[in-house]
Structure formats: structure tokens, C-alpha cells
Motif scaffolding. Structure first.
Motif, PDB file in Angstrom:
ATOM      1  N   GLU A   4      68.084  77.441 -49.652  1.00 45.14           N
ATOM      2  CA  GLU A   4      69.373  76.784 -49.916  1.00 45.14           C
ATOM      3  C   GLU A   4      70.155  76.514 -48.639  1.00 45.14           C
ATOM      4  O   GLU A   4      70.231  77.373 -47.761  1.00 45.14           O
ATOM      5  N   HIS A   5      70.725  75.318 -48.581  1.00 50.60           N
ATOM      6  CA  HIS A   5      71.452  74.833 -47.402  1.00 50.60           C
ATOM      7  C   HIS A   5      70.523  74.794 -46.188  1.00 50.60           C
ATOM      8  O   HIS A   5      70.902  75.160 -45.071  1.00 50.60           O
ATOM      9  N   ASP A  33      68.012  72.006 -46.133  1.00 49.88           N
ATOM     10  CA  ASP A  33      67.470  70.644 -45.922  1.00 49.88           C
ATOM     11  C   ASP A  33      68.154  69.928 -44.756  1.00 49.88           C
ATOM     12  O   ASP A  33      67.488  69.305 -43.927  1.00 49.88           O
ATOM     13  N   TYR A  34      69.490  70.046 -44.654  1.00 49.03           N
ATOM     14  CA  TYR A  34      70.164  69.342 -43.550  1.00 49.03           C
ATOM     15  C   TYR A  34      70.054  70.121 -42.236  1.00 49.03           C
ATOM     16  O   TYR A  34      70.635  69.724 -41.233  1.00 49.03           O
ATOM     17  N   CYS A  70      74.833  65.228 -47.688  1.00 51.11           N
ATOM     18  CA  CYS A  70      73.717  66.008 -48.234  1.00 51.11           C
ATOM     19  C   CYS A  70      72.433  65.739 -47.459  1.00 51.11           C
ATOM     20  O   CYS A  70      72.311  64.749 -46.751  1.00 51.11           O
ATOM     21  N   GLY A  71      71.478  66.648 -47.619  1.00 53.40           N
ATOM     22  CA  GLY A  71      70.149  66.447 -47.060  1.00 53.40           C
ATOM     23  C   GLY A  71      69.279  65.684 -48.050  1.00 53.40           C
ATOM     24  O   GLY A  71      69.786  65.097 -49.011  1.00 53.40           O
ATOM     25  N   ARG A  82      67.203  68.599 -60.946  1.00 58.62           N
ATOM     26  CA  ARG A  82      66.336  69.560 -60.258  1.00 58.62           C
ATOM     27  C   ARG A  82      66.999  70.943 -60.172  1.00 58.62           C
ATOM     28  O   ARG A  82      68.214  71.065 -60.259  1.00 58.62           O
ATOM     29  N   MET A 111      66.791  66.973 -50.002  1.00 61.28           N
ATOM     30  CA  MET A 111      66.111  67.769 -51.038  1.00 61.28           C
ATOM     31  C   MET A 111      66.233  67.201 -52.458  1.00 61.28           C
ATOM     32  O   MET A 111      65.221  67.057 -53.151  1.00 61.28           O
ATOM     33  N   ASP A 112      67.441  66.888 -52.880  1.00 58.52           N
ATOM     34  CA  ASP A 112      67.635  66.523 -54.291  1.00 58.52           C
ATOM     35  C   ASP A 112      66.936  65.214 -54.620  1.00 58.52           C
ATOM     36  O   ASP A 112      66.228  65.100 -55.626  1.00 58.52           O
ATOM     37  N   TYR A 122      81.129  71.750 -48.646  1.00 55.82           N
ATOM     38  CA  TYR A 122      79.751  71.419 -48.259  1.00 55.82           C
ATOM     39  C   TYR A 122      79.750  70.744 -46.886  1.00 55.82           C
ATOM     40  O   TYR A 122      78.998  71.129 -45.992  1.00 55.82           O
ATOM     41  N   ALA A 148      74.237  73.566 -54.169  1.00 52.53           N
ATOM     42  CA  ALA A 148      75.242  73.743 -53.120  1.00 52.53           C
ATOM     43  C   ALA A 148      76.081  75.003 -53.282  1.00 52.53           C
ATOM     44  O   ALA A 148      76.575  75.562 -52.308  1.00 52.53           O
TER      45      ALA A 148
END
Ligand code: GLA
Length: 383
Positions: free
Chosen positions: A31-32, A34-35, A165-166, A25, A168-169, A219, A334
Motif C-alpha cells: 500500500e502506497h 505504486d507511486y 495516484c499511481g 479492486r 495500481m488501480d 493522499y 488509500a
């Protein structure tokens, strides 16, 4: 495609029963976020990971890959743990998670093959995780919903692999659709598909070809910083996530944070979340040039406030800003190396590429990789 089938035949002396594909994706903006429970706008791309797979009767999981020489051959157990940093930990984590949910599976012979640059911020890890989860679901009719596939893969990344990570990916790789951007609310997980019609422009991916050695630890550091900023704001502000807070409220209560770095991190998150909402309106109105301006603003914020860019990504975005025929660019994913994306006039693609490669090489001593990307569909069975 012929290759993976032939390789499977060579390695296991039989034909694979099925072939599955899962994309990588890019994130267009957000950016940054989702979490931090806000809105992101990723899309699936044409590059990704293939899996040739057959069941076996010997209760063994055989993991092989055309991109790496390491293989794994594991006898049936009720659970597995991560061992080392090898690629097969990702599908192994999925297997472990599926078993822990009480699903029964048989032994498997598997050959993976990826067309994504590994560790370049195009979600090669989410791609292989979702691929494995989807393949298990289809082969053993586990009836795991698509949203649960994405959540299960995130859990594996968080708990088995150890990156905070959140969603999104994993979400983008699962739900991507051709020529659509996904507007995802990372708190409610509601999403909308927006038309991403780039007209005379190409969505270009520029890989810095820089190893992202510190990416995971940095991250996790940003993740912690956002948690600390939110905790401080919560003394006066009623919010579950940083992204629940609007810019005005933030300006009134930022004094609670008492740390300049944490304040910058929070400002990025809150303003980036706002930009995503603006960007969605612009896409719906097909205003690509204004959309491109928001991409530049996003990059600036990631560079100065969130500090996750770097000389390589900044070289690319700086070049793009000065290049007539490029209407927007930013780092994607990231950061700390990885890839940038840009919207480039199709008729100037060759000139753009040649000049950018020269400019970048001059500054950074090595070449970037530049290619036009297609927006593709999410995970699927190919045969
Ligand atoms: C990585 C993570 C995502 C997201 C992005 C930054 O790709 O896996 O969950 O946080 O970074 O937007």
C-alpha cells in the motif's frame, strides 16, 4: 443486467448496442507503493461498473447513471474540462484524452450502473475510467493496447481529476484475472499472475462506511512527503524511486532526511515493498497463514508510520487479530476510511460478521458492511 438494458430503453427509446463491465479492486498488500515505484499485489473483484452504450448521429455525448441523478449532455467539442465534482467527469476525462490523441468518435448515448460502494476505496473511479476507455476502444476500433488503456486512465486521474495516484488501480481493473493476484512492478510495469487460492478461507471486504472527505488532499500530501524523503536520500544514494532502496541502505542513510515524519513515511514504503516480495513467495508456496501475518504487519505500518488508517479501520483490524478463524487483515487502498480486507474461515463467516458488526457499532456508532468477495476478471464486453 436486465435493469440497465431496460433503463437504457426507457431513457433513449432504443436498445443499447453493447454492454461493458469493469471491476473494482482490492489490494492484498503493497500500500502506497505504486507511486514510489515498487511492487503491489492487487486483484480485481466481482463488483464493478456496467455501461450500456449506443452510438448516435446527433454529435452529442449523453451521460446518465443509475446511481446518481446528475446527467450531462454535451455537444461535440475537441476537448473538455472538468466541471464540478459530478461522477460524469471521470468518463468525460477519458473522452477528452481519447480526442486529444487524435482519435475520432461519434456521439454516444450512455447509461452507467455501479455495484461498487462509491468512494469506499474499492476503485470505483478507476473502474469507470477503464470502462469508458475500453468501450471507446472497442466501439471505434482505436487499437489502444491494454497497457495504454491503464496509462491513459491514470493520466486522466492525475491531470483531469487532480489526484496524484499511481498505476495500481487502473492496472488491476484492466488486467485482473479470476482467482489470481497481480504482482505488479510499478516502475517497469512488468507483472506476474500469482495463484490466489484461499482454500477454506474467504477474502472478506469490510466497508467502514466512513466518508473519506480528506482522502484526496491527504493522499497528495503523502505523495509529496515521499518525494521529499527521496530527494534527501538521493544526495548519497543512487535511486530513481524510494522502492529502489533496501532496508539496510535506508538505515545507513536515513540521517540525510532530517525530518522525523518524512523518515517514518520512507520507512513504511521501503519495508512494505519488501513485504510484498515476501508475500509473493508465500502465495506461490500456498502459505496463507504466513501471508496473513504480513497483512497484519502491513496494517501496523500504515497505521503508525504512514498514518493513513484511522479509528474505524483500526477497530476492524484489531477485532480480526483477536478473532480465532481470521488469519490476516489490513486496510486496503488509500486509507482514511474506506475498506479493510480479511481472510476468514468460511465456516465461521456468519459468526465473524455478527460479532464484528456489533463490536464496530459499539465503538463507532454506525455499522460496517461485511461481505465475501470473489476475485474476478478485468474489463470486458458483456454483450
Ligand atoms: C489509491 C490510489 C492508488 C494507490 C493506493 C494506495 O487507491 O489510486 O494508486 O496509491 O491508493 O496504495
Amino acid at each position: 443486467m436486465a435493469d440497465i438494458k431496460e433503463e437504457f430503453q426507457k431513457r433513449f427509446q432504443k436498445k443499447p448496442d453493447h454492454i461493458f463491465f469493469s471491476p473494482g479492486r482490492v489490494n492484498l498488500i503493497g500500500e502506497h507503493i505504486d507511486y514510489n515505484g515498487g511492487k503491489v499485489m492487487p486483484c480485481a473483484i466481482h463488483l464493478g461498473t456496467y455501461l450500456a452504450i449506443s452510438k448516435n448521429t446527433d454529435k452529442v455525448f449523453r451521460f446518465q447513471c443509475l446511481n446518481f441523478s446528475e446527467t450531462a449532455e454535451l455537444h461535440f467539442q475537441n476537448s473538455y474540462t472538468k466541471s464540478g465534482k459530478e461522477w460524469f467527469n471521470y468518463p468525460l476525462g477519458i473522452l477528452d484524452q481519447v480526442l486529444s490523441l487524435g482519435h475520432s468518435v461519434s456521439g454516444l448515448d450512455m447509461v452507467f450502473d455501479g455495484t461498487l460502494p462509491i468512494g469506499a476505496g474499492l476503485s470505483s473511479s478507476a473502474s469507470i475510467e477503464v470502462l469508458m476507455a475500453y468501450a471507446l476502444d472497442q466501439l471505434f476500433q482505436l487499437n489502444i493496447s491494454k497497457i495504454d488503456i491503464a496509462l491513459l486512465c491514470k493520466k486522466v486521474e492525475n491531470e483531469f481529476i487532480g489526484v496524484n495516484c499511481g498505476i495500481m488501480d487502473q492496472f488491476a481493473v484492466t488486467f485482473g484475472e479470476k482467482n489470481k493476484a497481480i504482482l505488479l512492478d510499478c516502475d517497469s510495469l512488468e507483472y506476474e499472475l500469482l495463484p490466489f487460492d484461499t482454500g477454506n478461507y474467504s477474502l472478506v471486504i469490510i466497508n467502514t462506511n466512513k466518508t473519506r472527505s480528506l482522502a484526496d488532499s491527504k493522499y497528495n500530501e503523502r505523495f509529496t512527503e515521499c518525494g521529499m524523503a527521496l530527494k534527501a536520500l538521493k544526495k548519497e544514494v543512487d535511486a530513481k524511486n524510494l522502492c529502489d532502496i533496501d532496508i539496510q541502505t535506508f538505515q545507513s542513510y536515513k540521517y540525510l532526511i532530517k525530518d522525523a515524519v518524512l523518515e517514518k513515511r520512507a520507512l513504511h514504503v521501503i519495508s512494505e515493498n519488501f513485504r510484498v516480495k515476501e508475500a509473493a513467495k508465500l502465495l506461490n508456496e500456498n502459505k496463507l497463514e504466513e501471508f496473513g501475518q504480513l497483512m497484519y504487519q502491513s496494517h501496523q505500518s500504515l497505521k503508525e508510520l504512514y498514518e493513513v488508517s484511522g479509528i474505524e479501520l483500526d477497530t476492524i483490524v484489531g477485532f480480526c487479530k483477536d478473532y480465532v478463524g481470521c488469519i490476516g487483515a489490513r486496510m486496503t487502498g488509500a486509507g482514511f476510511g474506506g475498506c479493510a480486507i480479511a481472510l476468514v474461515d468460511k465456516s465461521r463467516m456468519d459468526d465473524f460478521t455478527n460479532r464484528l458488526v456489533e463490536f464496530y457499532k459499539e465503538k463507532n456508532g454506525h455499522k460496517p458492511t461485511v461481505f465475501a468477495s470473489e476475485i474476478g476478471n478485468g474489463v470486458r464486453q458483456i454483450s
